[in-house]
Design a protein around this motif. Structure first.
Motif, PDB file in Angstrom:
ATOM      1  N   PHE A 146       0.834  -1.210   0.000  1.00 53.53           N
ATOM      2  CA  PHE A 146       0.000   0.000   0.000  1.00 53.53           C
ATOM      3  C   PHE A 146       0.870   1.262   0.000  1.00 53.53           C
ATOM      4  O   PHE A 146       0.584   2.221  -0.729  1.00 53.53           O
ATOM      5  N   LEU A 147       1.910   1.269   0.800  1.00 54.29           N
ATOM      6  CA  LEU A 147       2.784   2.441   0.876  1.00 54.29           C
ATOM      7  C   LEU A 147       3.463   2.712  -0.465  1.00 54.29           C
ATOM      8  O   LEU A 147       3.611   3.867  -0.876  1.00 54.29           O
ATOM      9  N   PHE A 148       3.867   1.648  -1.171  1.00 52.16           N
ATOM     10  CA  PHE A 148       4.501   1.839  -2.480  1.00 52.16           C
ATOM     11  C   PHE A 148       3.502   2.431  -3.472  1.00 52.16           C
ATOM     12  O   PHE A 148       3.840   3.373  -4.211  1.00 52.16           O
ATOM     13  N   ILE A 149       2.286   1.899  -3.543  1.00 59.55           N
ATOM     14  CA  ILE A 149       1.285   2.389  -4.489  1.00 59.55           C
ATOM     15  C   ILE A 149       0.890   3.828  -4.153  1.00 59.55           C
ATOM     16  O   ILE A 149       0.693   4.656  -5.053  1.00 59.55           O
ATOM     17  N   PHE A 150       0.783   4.137  -2.874  1.00 60.59           N
ATOM     18  CA  PHE A 150       0.475   5.510  -2.447  1.00 60.59           C
ATOM     19  C   PHE A 150       1.552   6.469  -2.953  1.00 60.59           C
ATOM     20  O   PHE A 150       1.247   7.550  -3.469  1.00 60.59           O
ATOM     21  N   TRP A 151       2.812   6.064  -2.828  1.00 59.72           N
ATOM     22  CA  TRP A 151       3.919   6.893  -3.334  1.00 59.72           C
ATOM     23  C   TRP A 151       3.821   7.067  -4.846  1.00 59.72           C
ATOM     24  O   TRP A 151       4.031   8.167  -5.365  1.00 59.72           O
ATOM     25  N   TYR A 152       3.498   5.989  -5.568  1.00 59.79           N
ATOM     26  CA  TYR A 152       3.440   6.053  -7.027  1.00 59.79           C
ATOM     27  C   TYR A 152       2.458   7.125  -7.501  1.00 59.79           C
ATOM     28  O   TYR A 152       2.778   7.929  -8.375  1.00 59.79           O
ATOM     29  N   ASP A 187       5.617  11.783  -9.966  1.00 60.52           N
ATOM     30  CA  ASP A 187       5.437  12.211 -11.355  1.00 60.52           C
ATOM     31  C   ASP A 187       5.238  11.030 -12.303  1.00 60.52           C
ATOM     32  O   ASP A 187       4.990  11.240 -13.496  1.00 60.52           O
ATOM     33  N   ASN A 188       5.346   9.799 -11.807  1.00 62.19           N
ATOM     34  CA  ASN A 188       5.186   8.636 -12.674  1.00 62.19           C
ATOM     35  C   ASN A 188       3.744   8.450 -13.137  1.00 62.19           C
ATOM     36  O   ASN A 188       3.492   7.892 -14.199  1.00 62.19           O
ATOM     37  N   SER A 189       2.790   8.915 -12.342  1.00 66.77           N
ATOM     38  CA  SER A 189       1.377   8.734 -12.665  1.00 66.77           C
ATOM     39  C   SER A 189       0.833   9.949 -13.417  1.00 66.77           C
ATOM     40  O   SER A 189       1.149  11.093 -13.098  1.00 66.77           O
ATOM     41  N   GLU A 190      -0.020   9.678 -14.411  1.00 63.84           N
ATOM     42  CA  GLU A 190      -0.715  10.735 -15.140  1.00 63.84           C
ATOM     43  C   GLU A 190      -1.993  11.170 -14.437  1.00 63.84           C
ATOM     44  O   GLU A 190      -2.586  12.195 -14.795  1.00 63.84           O
TER      45      GLU A 190
END
Length: 449
Positions: A209-215, A219-222
């Motif tokens: 969850f912490l990794f996805i929250f960071w993503y 800037d990796n996410s549109e």
């Protein structure tokens, strides 16, 4: 391996693009499945074979609640892929915001419900006799982390819909590796037994969850949403629900199937037969990882190009995905037919389990080479937003064919009837899916090209 942007989904050669999408998905599924496999081996060797059966009893409940997040993720991701293909960024953002709100509401509600009825649900799912107490210990701890897993499953599918398969892969790798490390610490070093196995799994959910929250903050996410996007909108919720219900129904049927098979096998062969099914179930998750990876890689490609009205590319993606997945499924089939005894001994030293599991495993996987057509065919309809045929084709394999067969065939063949129901239902569902997929290609895609 270069990462893929959302616009590349409509431009790159299909074969190359499918490999780029499928390889990270396959690696992620492999590591996640390997994690489940090794976790089961650890539990079987460090706690005992009854613990394997106990975990298998809990899986239907935790899978169903986690499937809520997956359903919302896949349903919304189909919308996001098509919206990005049509350059409708606003719809993509609103869809993602609604996904987050829905995931919170549903996973928490069902986790609370599951904890309240713990003493009723565990026996109902086959947790009887010596299995009950370890299953209850594992169940209660796992359900604390299931809402977090719901967000992980939802977010992972959205990442893939953006055309970022490498990050989706990382989201699966991180918790899988973390779970194995925590397994060793909590079970082998600290000696916490079933509680240790459960806390290791729950802790791995938190890491993911912490990794996805960071993503999504990076800037990796549109998809950069604001608070206005969290407000539920009827049209968006309705479409997420109709498409997500396909996934939810599939996972619900998986849970019901576990329940029915666990109880049926317990009546025939007691804890030994339930343990054999647990081992076969783990292998089913593990060895089919390349086929599932291609299916996951195929979905955003088909959805994006359908939204962009590039129907020739959609058609090409269907045939390419089926070809690749069939080849890999055949390789898996050969390995399982020749080495089931060795595989069984990875999990347990119990002579009774070792005696009955190999032949049962052969029956369960007998139709794997043709399974790719069924999986890709059902996934296509979901990817392009056609909820009803996606739902019906998804349910053919287990709900329409397997469950009735597992009640009919044991009347004539005893316990063997349950195991031969697996390949028969695979063959029948593949024939049905092949018919409807061919009709869809001829009447919809070919006519629009």
């Amino acid at each position: 391996m270069a990462n893929v942007s959302s616009q590349d989904l409509g431009n790159e050669p299909i074969g190359k693009l499918l490999i780029r999408q499928a390889v990270p998905a396959s690696i992620g599924i492999l590591v996640m499945s390997l994690n489940i496999l090794v976790d089961t081996i650890f539990v079987g060797n460090w706690i005992g074979s009854t613990a394997i059966a106990a975990i298998n009893v809990v899986l239907p409940v935790s899978f169903f609640i986690a499937a809520l997040g997956m359903a919302i993720g896949i349903g919304g991701s189909s919308m996001i892929s098509r919206a990005l293909g049509a350059n409708n960024t606003i719809k993509a953002l609103k869809t993602f915001g609604n996904q987050l709100t829905l995931t919170l509401l549903f996973t928490v509600t069902f986790a609370v419900f599951g904890l309240y009825f713990v003493d009723t649900l565990i026996p109902a799912f086959g947790g009887k006799g010596n299995i009950f107490e370890p299953a209850k210990v594992y169940y209660e701890i796992i359900l604390y982390g299931v809402p977090i897993l719901g967000f992980v499953m939802m977010g992972n599918n959205v990442i893939r819909a953006e055309g970022k398969p490498k990050f989706a892969m990382y989201a699966m790798l991180i918790p899988s590796v973390g779970n194995l490390v925590l397994d060793y610490i909590f079970i082998n070093v600290l000696g916490y037994g079933m509680a240790g196995a459960a806390w290791a799994t729950t802790g791995s959910y938190v890491v993911a969850f912490l990794f996805i929250f960071w993503y999504f903050l990076s800037d990796n996410s549109e998809l950069k949403i604001n608070f206005s996007h969290f407000k539920l909108q009827k049209a968006i919720v309705s479409e997420i629900a109709s498409l997500g219900f396909v996934t939810l129904a599939r996972q619900a049927v998986v849970s019901v199937t576990f329940l029915l098979v666990n109880n049926a096998l317990f009546n025939f062969g007691g804890e030994t037969s339930v343990t054999a099914y647990a081992i076969v179930g783990r292998m089913m998750m593990f060895v089919l990882f390349p086929v599932f990876g291609i299916t996951q890689g195929f979905i955003p490609i088909a959805g994006f190009n359908y939204g962009a009205e590039k129907y020739e590319r959609v058609k090409e993606s269907i045939y390419t995905a089926i070809k690749y997945a069939t080849i890999l499924g055949t390789i898996v089939f050969i390995g399982l037919m020749f080495f089931p005894e060795i595989i069984t001994k990875w999990f347990t030293s119990d002579p009774d389990v070792i005696r009955i599991t190999p032949n049962n495993m052969r029956w369960a996987f007998a139709a794997v080479p043709i399974l790719a057509l069924q999986l890709i065919g059902a996934a296509y309809f979901q990817a392009v937003g056609k909820a009803l045929p996606a739902l019906l084709l998804t349910l053919t394999r287990q709900a329409i064919f397997f469950i009735p067969l597992m009640y009919i065939l044991p009347v004539y063949f005893g316990e063997l009837g349950i195991w031969i129901a697996f390949p028969i239902s695979d063959v029948l569902s593949t024939l049905v899916t092949g018919y409807f997929l061919k009709r869809e290609i001829n009447k919809t895609l070919v006519d629009k090209i």
